[in-house]
Structures are given as structure tokens and as C-alpha cells.
Design an enzyme around this catalytic site. Structure first.
Site, PDB file in Angstrom:
ATOM      1  N   ASP A 155       0.837  -1.200   0.000  1.00 16.10           N
ATOM      2  CA  ASP A 155       0.000   0.000   0.000  1.00 16.10           C
ATOM      3  C   ASP A 155       0.875   1.256   0.000  1.00 16.10           C
ATOM      4  O   ASP A 155       2.108   1.188   0.092  1.00 16.10           O
ATOM      5  CB  ASP A 155      -0.912  -0.056   1.247  1.00 16.10           C
ATOM      6  CG  ASP A 155      -2.297   0.500   0.961  1.00 16.10           C
ATOM      7  OD1 ASP A 155      -2.433   1.319   0.046  1.00 16.10           O
ATOM      8  OD2 ASP A 155      -3.237   0.119   1.691  1.00 16.10           O
ATOM      9  N   ASP A 220     -10.481   3.220  -3.038  1.00  7.48           N
ATOM     10  CA  ASP A 220     -11.196   1.999  -2.668  1.00  7.48           C
ATOM     11  C   ASP A 220     -12.614   2.007  -3.244  1.00  7.48           C
ATOM     12  O   ASP A 220     -13.300   3.034  -3.202  1.00  7.48           O
ATOM     13  CB  ASP A 220     -11.252   1.873  -1.143  1.00  7.48           C
ATOM     14  CG  ASP A 220      -9.854   1.696  -0.563  1.00  7.48           C
ATOM     15  OD1 ASP A 220      -8.877   1.694  -1.344  1.00  7.48           O
ATOM     16  OD2 ASP A 220      -9.736   1.566   0.668  1.00  7.48           O
TER      17      ASP A 220
HETATM   18  C1  GLA Z   1      -6.064   1.273   1.376  1.00  7.08           C
HETATM   19  C2  GLA Z   1      -6.198   0.240   0.260  1.00  7.08           C
HETATM   20  C3  GLA Z   1      -7.248  -0.797   0.628  1.00  7.08           C
HETATM   21  C4  GLA Z   1      -6.878  -1.459   1.939  1.00  7.08           C
HETATM   22  C5  GLA Z   1      -6.717  -0.390   3.011  1.00  7.08           C
HETATM   23  C6  GLA Z   1      -6.181  -0.914   4.317  1.00  7.08           C
HETATM   24  O1  GLA Z   1      -7.200   2.050   1.501  1.00  7.08           O
HETATM   25  O2  GLA Z   1      -6.538   0.892  -0.940  1.00  7.08           O
HETATM   26  O3  GLA Z   1      -7.398  -1.744  -0.404  1.00  7.08           O
HETATM   27  O4  GLA Z   1      -5.694  -2.184   1.764  1.00  7.08           O
HETATM   28  O5  GLA Z   1      -5.802   0.623   2.593  1.00  7.08           O
HETATM   29  O6  GLA Z   1      -6.131   0.119   5.238  1.00  7.08           O
END
Ligand code: GLA
Length: 505
Positions: A155, A220
Site C-alpha cells: 500500500d 477503494d
Molecule cells: C487502502 C487500500 C485498501 C486497503 C486499506 C487498508 O485504503 O486501498 O485496499 O488495503 O488501505 O487500510
């Protein structure tokens, strides 16, 4: 003489399509623990999803609370990740990796490219710092590999906070992964999660020399919907068609995607709160047309039979796994919000077609076959959702509101314009009709895949992963050239670029 297609299949069959599997984030956020992962891994098997090709079980954020020992090794909570078998130690991530492997599945884990992770408050628990791998790349990726993990999602929360360059950090990570692979002999698949903030489609393909990878193209799809928490925040979260369509739209960078390198449209959320059968269908269909990673974020123990049969639909998965791994091209929008998306496939004359209805009212749609680069009407038309063959003569598709019709057609390609390579260049290309499908012919007798960086004076950069060809025969990969591409310049590598066949639709 052997046909070019047989050679093509043998040349690319060893090559990875985008990964398929399950990810803990959308349904469990950072309450993830060993029990939950074991349960979901078993459900992947009992639902038939494993058999359909879903193989990775990925533990997302929440498995690690940011503590290291004096030697910098990650310290794992023994309660969250206890021994599973006699003889194992509590607090050792090899326990869960071994459990996942015992079911014939592959194991995935998660970290951040920066110092801190995302630690998304209020997703259960305090905001934790230092959950990233910065300063420990070599150590952490080796550790993941030694624990037995096959996949790592990296990430970007810490990286973004520190204003780092994604291209630089992920290249270092890719090299640390390659070093780890040399030591353990285990492949560790890199999943880049940088949300498209620094155009990873330009530098993701071949970053740090990796032969295959995925990169997230947007934020997301939804914040997690942890139904078991029953708190006000999670209770009000619900998925809409907009969430799904926005992720699809943000994911389209067809010129960056070739065999082994894929845009990641985010996890899929079939059957979760707010999803209907039509939306489930649209979601999976669009991801399959995009050859995207099919990582399911749902609680697999709660899926309806309808959702399970959708997720395991063989014809849809075959579209997703097509050897060229290309994204679809929008060839027509006969009315606002009614779109015809066409994915060129590795078999000559084959296309997958999605008719997407983004509107609130149903639509009747006729397809103009000429727009698909085919001579006349197709020989066969397969309706994927019903599993029935259709008759080309009486085709008017009726597509309900916010739904997707999905078909595979076989016909005859219109002829291509061929451009031979001179040394490491192909010039004078006429890709003037919008994104253009082309097939690149090459010979790679090195015995291994070769990563070839490519650029164009029209502003297009990427890298191609060219699988080895059999003896000195020609192999081919599919590409989609951006509108206006006039030339391609290949970095010198131990492969011979032969010619480009351009299919103007
Ligand atoms: C980000 C990523 C998600 C997930 C979260 C975890 O938002 O895009 O897919 O991994 O972090 O906190």
C-alpha cells in the site's frame, strides 16, 4: 507448417493472467485474524471457487500492529495468529501460510511502502503507526517469503504521507522481492496499491524488472462493510452502482496492459450490502472484460447460491483469463449511457462484448458488427449469462437498467496493416481511429521471459513482457495502441521484434 496460433498459445501459456482469490479488507477490515482467514480459505474450497481458479488468500491490513524487535524483525501478535498445528509457535505467520497451503491455495500478505501504514480509523481499533516497510524492504520481503507467502500487496499510505515517488519506492520493493525470491526459491507476486495517484500505469509495467505485477488504478471501491461489527459507521455503509462503475472507469489504461501486467480495478464486492444480482453481474462482467485481478472481498461464508454460481461461471472466467489479457475498447455509445465495449482476444476473430446500460431505464440495443473489426456478421454469438448461442440475424439486445449483457463472438478479422520492424523501431504506424488493437510478432529464443521497455514519440511509454518462443518460431502478444501512435521504439534486448499487425476497427 505449424500454425502461428499454436505457437502463440505455447509461447504464452506459461504466463500469468491477473491473480484471482480472496482479500480480507472489504468485509473484515483490521479485525482480521487467523480464525477468520482459516474460515474464508475453507469457504473458497467448499463454494467451488478454488476449483474455478480463485487461488490466493490475501491477509490485508490489520495483521501487524507496528512492533519490531531489536533486530528490526516484525513482531506478530500471538493471540491474533496462534499455532494451528501441534509443534507450531504462537505469533508466527508461517502457521497461517502453511494452513492456506494445506488447502491447495496460495497465501498473500500486506504492507506499506512508507513508514506508516493506512491504519484506517474508525475501522476497528486505534490508529497504529510504523506498520510500513520503509527502511526494512530487504528484511521484510525476505521475511514474507520465508514465512511462505506467495503474494504481497504493498500500500501507499506512508509513501503518500512522506511525499515519496511511487516509481522509485516500488522499484526498490520489486528488487527486494527478487532478492528474496533468489534466497527462498519461492515466487512472491507484487500487488502495487498506489490508487493511481502517480500514474502507475506508466511505470508499473516492468517496475524494477518484475515480469508480472498489478497496480491499483483508483481509490477503494467502498470503505469496508464489516457486518459483524454492528456499529453505526459500518451499518450505514452500502454499495451502489456508482461505486462499481467509478472503479471500472478509473481502471481503463489499455495501453499499459499486456500479458503479465494488469491494471487493478480493486477488490470485487459481490453479494455485499447494496449489491443486487444485476450489479453483481455488471461488476464481474466488467472486471472480466478488463482482464482485471478477480480478488473477492466478500465474506465467502455468506454468499448466496446465485452469487457463487456467478463467481464460478466458467465462460466469464475464460474471458478474464484470455491469453492476451487486454482491456476492452469502447466502440460505440448509441445513446448516452448505453455503451458497447469490445475486448480483442488471442484467438483470431474472437471478441468479448459487453453492452453496458448505465441508465435507470431499460434499453434496446443493436450492434453494428462492422465496429468490431469483423468481416460481416459473426459465425457464432454466445450469450454468457444464459449460456446460450444466439442467432446473428435477429439481434436486438434488451439490457435492463444498470446491467450488462455479456457475449463472446467468433468471426473473421478484417485484414491488418502490417508494419515490419527495422532494428529496434517500428515507424509510420497509422493508429488514427481511437485506441487500436495490434498484435506484435517477435522471436525470443533466450529460453526465458524478457522485459522490453517501449516508448513512442507520441508520448506513450510501457514495457512488454515477451514470453520465450519455441525454438526460433514467432510468438505474438496483443497490445492496444493509444490514439495517434505513430511509432514504437523498443529498448535493445535479447529478442527479435518482427512486425506489428494493426487492426483498425
Ligand atoms: C487502502 C487500500 C485498501 C486497503 C486499506 C487498508 O485504503 O486501498 O485496499 O488495503 O488501505 O487500510
Amino acid at each position: 507448417m505449424r500454425s502461428a496460433w499454436i505457437v502463440l498459445v505455447s509461447a504464452t501459456a506459461c504466463f500469468g493472467a491477473a491473480p484471482m482469490g480472496w482479500n480480507s479488507w472489504n468485509s473484515f477490515a483490521n479485525i482480521v485474524n487467523s480464525q477468520i482467514v482459516q474460515q474464508q480459505a475453507r469457504a473458497l474450497v467448499s463454494t467451488g471457487m478454488k476449483e474455478a481458479g480463485y487461488e490466493y488468500v490475501v491477509i490485508d491490513e490489520g495483521w501487524w500492529l507496528g512492533k519490531r524487535d531489536a533486530a528490526g524483525n516484525i513482531v506478530v501478535d500471538p493471540k491474533q495468529w496462534p499455532a494451528i498445528q501441534p509443534g507450531q509457535k504462537d505469533g508466527d505467520m508461517s502457521n497461517i501460510a502453511a494452513y492456506i497451503h494445506s488447502l491447495g491455495l496460495k497465501a498473500g500478505i500486506y504492507t506499506d511502502a512508507g513508514r506508516d501504514g493506512c491504519s484506517m480509523y474508525p475501522d476497528s481499533g486505534p490508529k497504529l503507526l510504523n506498520t510500513g516497510s520503509e527502511g526494512h524492504y530487504e528484511q521484510d520481503f525476505l521475511q514474507f517469503s520465508k514465512w511462505g507467502f506467495d503474494y504481497v500487496k504493498v500500500d501507499w499510505c506512508g509513501g503518500a504521507k512522506e511525499g515519496k515517488s511511487g516509481a522509485i519506492q516500488y522499484a526498490q520493493i520489486a528488487r527486494a522481492i527478487q532478492n528474496a525470491e533468489k534466497i527462498t526459491g519461492r515466487k512472491l507476486y507484487l500487488s502495487i496499491c498506489e490508487w493511481g495517484s502517480q500514474n502507475p500505469w506508466y511505470w508499473g509495467p516492468g517496475v524494477g524488472g518484475v515480469e508480472s505485477t498489478i497496480w491499483r488504478t483508483g481509490g477503494d471501491i467502498i470503505p469496508p462493510v464489516v457486518e459483524t461489527l454492528h456499529d453505526a459507521e459500518h451499518d450505514k455503509r452500502s454499495i451502489t452502482a456508482k461505486n462499481v462503475l467509478d472503479s471500472f472507469d478509473a481502471g481503463l489504461h489499455p495501453e499499459a496492459q499486456h500479458t503479465g501486467y494488469y491494471n487493478d480495478l480493486d477488490m470485487m464486492v459481490m453479494g455485499m450490502r447494496g449489491m443486487t444480482d444485476a450489479l453483481d453481474r455488471t461488476h464481474l462482467g466488467l472486471w472480466a472484460l478488463s482482464s482485471a485481478p478477480l480478488m473477492v472481498g466478500s465474506d465467502l461464508t455468506r454468499l448466496s447460491q446465485a452469487t457463487v454460481s456467478l463467481l464460478t461461471n466458467k465462460e466469464t472466467i475464460a474471458i478474464n483469463k484470455d491469453l492476451y489479457g487486454l482491456q476492452p475498447i469502447k466502440v460505440d455509445e448509441p445513446a448516452p449511457g448505453i455503451q458497447i465495449w469490445v475486448k480483442p482476444m488471442a484467438i483470431a476473430g474472437r471478441r468479448a462484448i459487453g453492452i453496458l446500460n448505465r441508465n435507470e431505464a431499460g434499453a434496446q440495443v443493436n450492434i453494428n458488427w462492422e465496429r468490431l473489426g469483423l468481416k460481416g456478421t459473426p459465425r457464432s454469438i454466445r450469450d454468457v449469462w444464459s449460456g446460450r448461442n444466439l442467432n446473428a440475424a435477429d439481434l436486438a439486445f434488451s439490457v435492463p437498467p444498470k446491467d450488462l449483457a455479456l457475449m463472446v463472438v467468433d468471426g473473421e478479422d478484417k485484414s491488418s496493416e502490417d508494419y515490419p520492424a527495422h532494428q529496434d523501431m517500428i515507424t509510420g504506424i497509422q493508429a488514427t481511429r481511437g485506441p487500436t488493437f495490434a498484435r506484435l510478432q517477435y522471436v525470443n529464443s533466450s529460453g526465458h521471459a524478457v522485459v522490453v521497455p517501449v516508448k513512442s514519440t507520441s508520448g506513450f511509454v510501457t514495457a512488454l513482457n515477451l514470453p520465450p518462443t519455441v525454438e526460433a518460431e514467432t510468438g505474438a502478444v496483443g497490445v492496444i495502441l493509444p490514439h495517434g501512435t505513430a511509432d514504437l521504439l523498443f529498448e535493445r534486448q535479447p529478442v527479435e521484434i518482427r512486425k506489428l499487425e494493426v487492426y483498425v476497427w
